[in-house]
Design a protein around this motif. Structure first.
Motif, mmCIF file in Angstrom:
data_model
loop_
_atom_site.group_PDB
_atom_site.id
_atom_site.type_symbol
_atom_site.label_atom_id
_atom_site.label_comp_id
_atom_site.label_asym_id
_atom_site.label_seq_id
_atom_site.Cartn_x
_atom_site.Cartn_y
_atom_site.Cartn_z
ATOM 1 N N ASN A 210 -5.480 -4.466 -7.192
ATOM 2 C CA ASN A 210 -5.974 -6.070 -7.824
ATOM 3 C C ASN A 210 -5.071 -7.019 -7.558
ATOM 4 N N ASN B 129 -8.354 -14.055 0.939
ATOM 5 C CA ASN B 129 -9.399 -13.324 0.844
ATOM 6 C C ASN B 129 -9.025 -11.775 1.417
ATOM 7 N N GLU C 262 0.962 -1.204 -0.013
ATOM 8 C CA GLU C 262 -0.056 0.043 -0.067
ATOM 9 C C GLU C 262 0.937 1.284 0.151
ATOM 10 N N ASN D 298 -8.795 -8.947 -10.563
ATOM 11 C CA ASN D 298 -9.104 -9.297 -9.138
ATOM 12 C C ASN D 298 -9.795 -10.642 -9.263
ATOM 13 N N ASN E 135 -9.776 -8.853 -1.179
ATOM 14 C CA ASN E 135 -10.592 -7.751 -0.451
ATOM 15 C C ASN E 135 -10.142 -6.413 -0.539
ATOM 16 N N ASN E 136 -8.600 -6.164 -0.525
ATOM 17 C CA ASN E 136 -8.074 -5.042 -0.349
ATOM 18 C C ASN E 136 -8.519 -3.973 -1.489
ATOM 19 N N LYS E 137 -8.723 -2.803 -1.270
ATOM 20 C CA LYS E 137 -9.386 -1.937 -2.109
ATOM 21 C C LYS E 137 -8.246 -1.256 -2.845
ATOM 22 N N ASN E 138 -6.927 -1.479 -2.307
ATOM 23 C CA ASN E 138 -5.956 -0.734 -2.845
ATOM 24 C C ASN E 138 -5.330 -1.206 -4.131
ATOM 25 N N LYS F 113 -0.433 -1.362 -7.618
ATOM 26 C CA LYS F 113 -1.521 -1.690 -7.821
ATOM 27 C C LYS F 113 -2.113 -3.016 -8.642
#
Length: 268
Positions: free
Chosen positions: A152, A143, A99, A207, A147-150, A104
Motif C-alpha cells: 500500500n 502511479n 518488494e 493506498n 498501482n503496485n500490488k505488493n 507492505k
C-alpha cells in the motif's frame, strides 16, 4: 512500536525521524552525506549513506530496508526546471528492493506543483494535466507506487514548505515587484507535516492520495505582509494584482476528515 525506514533524511526526513523515534518507533534513515552520520549516531538512529541517481551508491539500501514495516520516501526532485537525471528512474531503482524485503507500507512525499495547470479550488479528485517534465515524472511515480500490488502506498502532496529555518518571505522581500498578489497561498509548515505523519503511522497505511496544505484564508499580498511584519523584514516589495490570476487553491481537507486532525500552523 513500528520499524520505520526513511529514505532521504534531509530537511523534512531528519526532524521526522527524531520525532518518530521519540514516539517509541524504531528508526533507520539514509543520507547522501557521510558528515550527517555522526548526528544520527548521537541521536541513536541507525543511518546509512545512500545515493540513488547518477552518483549511484545503493550498497547500503538492503541494510536500510531489512526488517522494515513502513518505508518513507522523501527524495525530492531537482528544484530547477532542468531535469538533470530522470527522477522516475531513481524511484524505479528502489521498488525492486521494497518488494524483495517484503515491505507492505510505503509513504511518498509528492508535491502540489502537479496542480499548476488548474484554476480555482483543486482537490485530490481534480484531473491533472502536468505542464512540466518534472510534474509528469512526479505523477508517473505516484502511479507506479499506487498501482503496485505488493504494498500500500500513501501519497502526500505537500504545499510550499515552511519551517523555522525556511521561509519564502525572505526571498519575497528582496523582490521589487510581486505579481499575482491576489492569488491564494498554498503552503504547509513542517511541524504540521510531521503531525500528519504521526497520525498516519498510528493506523494502517491506505493506498490513497492526500493534499497537505494549510487552510490559509489570505492572498499572497496579505500573507507575505503579515509574515514580514512578524519577522521584522522591511521594506516590502510592490504587490500587484492580476485580474486573470488562476486563483488556484489547493484544498487539504481530505486528510483532516480521515484522521480527525486539524492544521495548527500558518493560520490567520
Amino acid at each position: 512500536m513500528k520499524k520505520i525506514s526513511i529514505l532521504g533524511a534531509g530537511w523534512l526526513g531528519s526532524p521526522l525521524a527524531l520525532q518518530l523515534k521519540s514516539n517509541g518507533h524504531e528508526l533507520k534513515v539514509s543520507t547522501t552525506s557521510s558528515e550527517k552520520i555522526s548526528f544520527f549516531d548521537a541521536n541513536q538512529i541507525e543511518s546509512y549513506v545512500i545515493r540513488i541517481g547518477s552518483s549511484n551508491n545503493t550498497d547500503n539500501l538492503p541494510k536500510l530496508l531489512t526488517d522494515t514495516d513502513i518505508l518513507i520516501i522523501t527524495i525530492p526532485p531537482g528544484r530547477s526546471q532542468q531535469v538533470e537525471e530522470n527522477y522516475v528512474e531513481k524511484i524505479k531503482k528502489i521498488i525492486p528492493f521494497i518488494e524483495q524485503h517484503g515491505i507492505k507500507e510505503v509513504i511518498y512525499t509528492s508535491s502540489t506543483t502537479v496542480y499548476l495547470s488548474q484554476k480555482g479550488d483543486v482537490t485530490e479528485e481534480t484531473p491533472i494535466v502536468p505542464i512540466s517534465e518534472m510534474d509528469q515524472q512526479i505523477i508517473e511515480i505516484e502511479n507506479l507506487l499506487l498501482n503496485n500490488k505488493n504494498f500500500n502506498a500513501t501519497i502526500l502532496r505537500l504545499g510550499g514548505l515552511i519551517g523555522e529555518d525556511r521561509h519564502p518571505v525572505h526571498f519575497i522581500v528582496k523582490k521589487d515587484v510581486v505579481t499575482d498578489a491576489n492569488n491564494p497561498v498554498n503552503m504547509i509548515h513542517r511541524k504540521d507535516i510531521i503531525r500528519f505523519f504521526e497520525k498516519i503511522i498510528e493506523n494502517e497505511i491506505p493506498n490513497d492520495i492526500f493534499n497537505i496544505v494549510a487552510p490559509i484564508n489570505l492572498n499572497r499580498r496579505d500573507f507575505y505582509t503579515k509574515e514580514a511584519s512578524k519577522l521584522g523584514l522591511t521594506p516590502l516589495p510592490n504587490f500587484t494584482d492580476n485580474p486573470n490570476a488562476d486563483q488556484r487553491k489547493v484544498i487539504g481537507e481530505k486528510i483532516t476528515k480521515k484522521y480527525g486532525l486539524n492544521y495548527l500552523y500558518l493560520l490567520d
